[in-house]
Design a protein around this motif. Sequence first.
Motif, PDB file in Angstrom:
ATOM      1  N   HIS A  67       0.871   6.175 -11.960  1.00  6.61           N
ATOM      2  CA  HIS A  67       1.666   6.457 -13.245  1.00  6.61           C
ATOM      3  C   HIS A  67       0.670   5.999 -14.596  1.00  6.61           C
ATOM      4  O   HIS A  67       1.112   6.810 -15.477  1.00  6.61           O
ATOM      5  N   ALA A  68       0.283   4.848 -14.668  1.00  7.38           N
ATOM      6  CA  ALA A  68      -0.672   4.708 -15.666  1.00  7.38           C
ATOM      7  C   ALA A  68      -1.918   5.844 -15.849  1.00  7.38           C
ATOM      8  O   ALA A  68      -2.014   5.929 -17.480  1.00  7.38           O
ATOM      9  N   GLU A  71      -0.074   8.808 -18.026  1.00  3.93           N
ATOM     10  CA  GLU A  71      -0.075   8.287 -19.064  1.00  3.93           C
ATOM     11  C   GLU A  71      -1.160   8.288 -19.803  1.00  3.93           C
ATOM     12  O   GLU A  71      -1.080   8.759 -21.032  1.00  3.93           O
ATOM     13  N   TRP A  75       0.792  12.306 -20.406  1.00  2.20           N
ATOM     14  CA  TRP A  75       2.002  12.419 -19.576  1.00  2.20           C
ATOM     15  C   TRP A  75       3.016  10.944 -20.186  1.00  2.20           C
ATOM     16  O   TRP A  75       2.571   9.833 -19.454  1.00  2.20           O
ATOM     17  N   GLN A  76       3.846  11.228 -20.887  1.00  2.72           N
ATOM     18  CA  GLN A  76       4.635   9.965 -21.563  1.00  2.72           C
ATOM     19  C   GLN A  76       6.154  10.166 -20.686  1.00  2.72           C
ATOM     20  O   GLN A  76       6.800  10.995 -20.632  1.00  2.72           O
ATOM     21  N   GLN A  77       6.308   8.709 -20.291  1.00  2.00           N
ATOM     22  CA  GLN A  77       7.755   8.492 -19.599  1.00  2.00           C
ATOM     23  C   GLN A  77       8.774   8.995 -20.489  1.00  2.00           C
ATOM     24  O   GLN A  77       8.768   8.646 -21.656  1.00  2.00           O
ATOM     25  N   ARG A  92      10.082   8.115 -11.705  1.00  6.18           N
ATOM     26  CA  ARG A  92      10.098   8.324 -13.371  1.00  6.18           C
ATOM     27  C   ARG A  92       9.640   9.573 -13.687  1.00  6.18           C
ATOM     28  O   ARG A  92       8.918  10.408 -12.904  1.00  6.18           O
ATOM     29  N   VAL A  94       7.946  11.998 -16.364  1.00  7.88           N
ATOM     30  CA  VAL A  94       6.998  12.156 -17.308  1.00  7.88           C
ATOM     31  C   VAL A  94       7.032  13.489 -18.081  1.00  7.88           C
ATOM     32  O   VAL A  94       7.118  14.436 -17.292  1.00  7.88           O
ATOM     33  N   HIS A  96       4.886  15.935 -21.122  1.00 10.13           N
ATOM     34  CA  HIS A  96       3.583  16.191 -22.173  1.00 10.13           C
ATOM     35  C   HIS A  96       3.822  17.109 -23.213  1.00 10.13           C
ATOM     36  O   HIS A  96       4.593  18.208 -22.993  1.00 10.13           O
TER      37      HIS A  96
END
Length: 319
Positions: A67-68, A71, A75-77, A92, A94, A96
């Motif tokens: 996930h990190a 990001e 790619w943002q949550q 979750r 994500v 972009h």
Amino acid sequence: MSPGPVPIQLRDAIDLGHASMQRIADGYRIRILLLKGPTLERQGLRPPHLSGDVDVLVSPDRYDDFHALAEAAGWQQFPDTFASARFTTHSRTVRHPGWPQSIDIHHHFPGFLADPLTVFDLLWHRRAEEAFAHRVCQVPDAAANRLITALHALRGGPQNPRHQRDLAHLRQSPLTGTQRDDLVFLAHATGCAVTLETELRAWGVDIVPSAQERSAPGLDDWRDKVRGAQTPALLWWTAWRRARGLDRLRVMWRAIWPSREDMLRHRPGVRDRWADIMLARVRRWGRSARSLSRALGWAVSHPSIDGRQPSREQVAEER
């Protein structure tokens, strides 16, 4: 003047999204499986359908790492709403700014009641490969994807025509004796012998869940998810029962009065004006009222319910 960026078409973005997630995983030796999507059509498990997102199942022991990294790649949550923060715990989402699709990053897949790492290891051991945008991607094999597709469709509820078509397609797809035996093994090993018992029997699979499987931890949660798909107001009832103290008041208030931010986030067509947001709330009340009496009737007859987790589709129905 140089031309501006050319928007990515959704069909191309889905293929490129698969390749992009696999590239991230390969670069850091993280095991992932790309679920559903175009792979299902290639494996003959569903009719043609253009996916709107990419689903990634990550080995649970590297979930936070992946996930990190996603990001870090831009790619943002997607911001949580009051409902999604409580209800959607298995994945979750994500997004972009330069891509039209979202990515759902899964820690586990609902309906598989065995330990998530045990399930992942089994699916990984028997994985298949598919090429997307000229990159070899790791995907579940056809038997595993059949189970995943059925679990996803059941959670979508009987009111979703596409999910009902997917279930009908699977029921009409013939299986060999060897394939049926393999599904018996896989259903027991992943913990879906009970959650998919009806569908397995509809496919001609002779599944006999054990007494231990019929009392497995998480089974009641699963049944509540499926019931919630048919009676969306039940989701808020279960959330209220699970809450304690003042938190029960917060659940009750947000069930009746979603915040402005939540309304705008999940109703993109609503303009950011008081009258438009209020109208959207009133329409939501109308949708909720249709299932409220059914939810109350079911809750009264099942007083032990304690607020178990619904699917993203069910949460969207109640927003």
